[in-house]
Design an enzyme around this catalytic site. Sequence first.
Site, PDB file in Angstrom:
ATOM      1  N   THR A   1       0.830  -1.201   0.000  1.00 55.85           N
ATOM      2  CA  THR A   1       0.000   0.000   0.000  1.00 55.85           C
ATOM      3  C   THR A   1       0.866   1.253   0.000  1.00 55.85           C
ATOM      4  O   THR A   1       1.760   1.401   0.831  1.00 55.85           O
ATOM      5  CB  THR A   1      -0.892   0.009   1.259  1.00 55.85           C
ATOM      6  OG1 THR A   1      -1.625  -1.216   1.313  1.00 55.85           O
ATOM      7  CG2 THR A   1      -1.851   1.182   1.242  1.00 55.85           C
ATOM      8  N   GLU A   2       0.590   2.167  -0.959  1.00 51.92           N
ATOM      9  CA  GLU A   2       1.303   3.453  -1.057  1.00 51.92           C
ATOM     10  C   GLU A   2       2.817   3.280  -1.119  1.00 51.92           C
ATOM     11  O   GLU A   2       3.575   4.152  -0.701  1.00 51.92           O
ATOM     12  CB  GLU A   2       0.932   4.357   0.131  1.00 51.92           C
ATOM     13  CG  GLU A   2      -0.566   4.547   0.350  1.00 51.92           C
ATOM     14  CD  GLU A   2      -1.267   5.289  -0.781  1.00 51.92           C
ATOM     15  OE1 GLU A   2      -0.577   5.713  -1.729  1.00 51.92           O
ATOM     16  OE2 GLU A   2      -2.495   5.430  -0.723  1.00 51.92           O
ATOM     17  N   LEU A   3       3.263   2.132  -1.636  1.00 48.68           N
ATOM     18  CA  LEU A   3       4.696   1.796  -1.741  1.00 48.68           C
ATOM     19  C   LEU A   3       5.399   1.811  -0.382  1.00 48.68           C
ATOM     20  O   LEU A   3       6.621   2.008  -0.302  1.00 48.68           O
ATOM     21  CB  LEU A   3       5.431   2.735  -2.713  1.00 48.68           C
ATOM     22  CG  LEU A   3       4.995   2.665  -4.184  1.00 48.68           C
ATOM     23  CD1 LEU A   3       5.862   3.604  -5.033  1.00 48.68           C
ATOM     24  CD2 LEU A   3       5.071   1.255  -4.739  1.00 48.68           C
TER      25      LEU A   3
END
Length: 405
Positions: free
Chosen positions: A146-148
């Site tokens: 998630t979100e890198l």
Amino acid sequence: MKKSICLYFQVHQPTRLRLYRFFDIGKDSHYYDDFANRTILKRIAQKCYLPMNELLLEAIKESKGAFKVAFSITGSALEQFDRYAPEVIDSFRRLAETGSVEFLGETYYHSLASLASHAEFKHQVEKHKAAIEQYFGVTPVSFRNTELVYSDAIGDAVYDLGYKTMLTEGARHIMGWRSPNYLYTNDIQPKLKLLLRNYQLSDDIAFRFSNQGWEDWPLTTEKYVDWLKSAVADGGDIINLFMDYETFGEHQSAQSGIFDFMRALPKTVIADGTFEFVTPARAARKHKAIDALSVPEAISWADEERDVTAWLGNELQNDAFSKLYGLTEKLSILNDPVLWSDFGHLQESDHLYYMCTKFFSDGEVHKYFNPYDTPYEAFINYMNVLSDFIIRTDEAYELKTSENN
């Protein structure tokens, strides 16, 4: 050997909460704004997903498979496609059938479970893997959190879950003098390969493309390919262009020329001959890692800091986060599918993002993605929902323990 371009798109739609008042607590446990979810999803399907999928399919066919892309599609988005726009799933299936598209693994609910609970993180990763296999007939072998969000420990956990390649941000404070345009490895587990987002070149498309005040506006494919070549002129093997899929037609309107740009980009890159398009799995096989990357604290692709403060940077966010994940043990004992589903949707990182109190350079970005007027409204609404969910969880737990006694 040609240099590589890895083009990856994130597809996510949050399950938006309805206006949930204090007086609803204990009386009404339907938390979601079904009208908003349906309306927004159908709009974005028409403006972005369907036309862009068709554009990419044409590019793959025209290039005889030389053009390649990767997608990460959250379980939350898949559920909404199923419910409101099944034709979007069909269009992704057509892309999957080309063999030129890689589908990545991630957390099913676009959650921050990797920062809170290893058991819940593992559960969501496996649930997402099963969903990708079910919908598209492929098994994910590369991972984007998630979100890198990434750290040494998270990368090590991801490798243990069976993934050999992971995507994250080429954050300046982590990279120092090093370039994101190479392959790296995890500092704990050297067998995990890392692909780092080139945020300058990614954001030129994702954020700056339609900004007429930008000194490089308008952006043409010829100009952009020159920038790509300059980025690896003095060294570098691969440029990783990672962005939200909603960039196309939603954040950057069709009138901006974004579709024309993307229609021309594969042809311009292929005709130039400096680069070839690769998927993350292919990139990890093709290139040799040059170094291990030490990331002791979690990073992400958000804001100037490239850390997790967009979601966990203030007391409101941390209070919501700790109360939510404090329920994990009880929910595991209960193993109730209805409660599990609500727990999953309440973990979506968007809810915490809406509570962000950052201003200055990052404030405008947060406002754009926020349906609430203030972070405090977002917090109050979420905590009202969470209060009801806690009551339901506690009541079910008490009932189960009394039955067992």
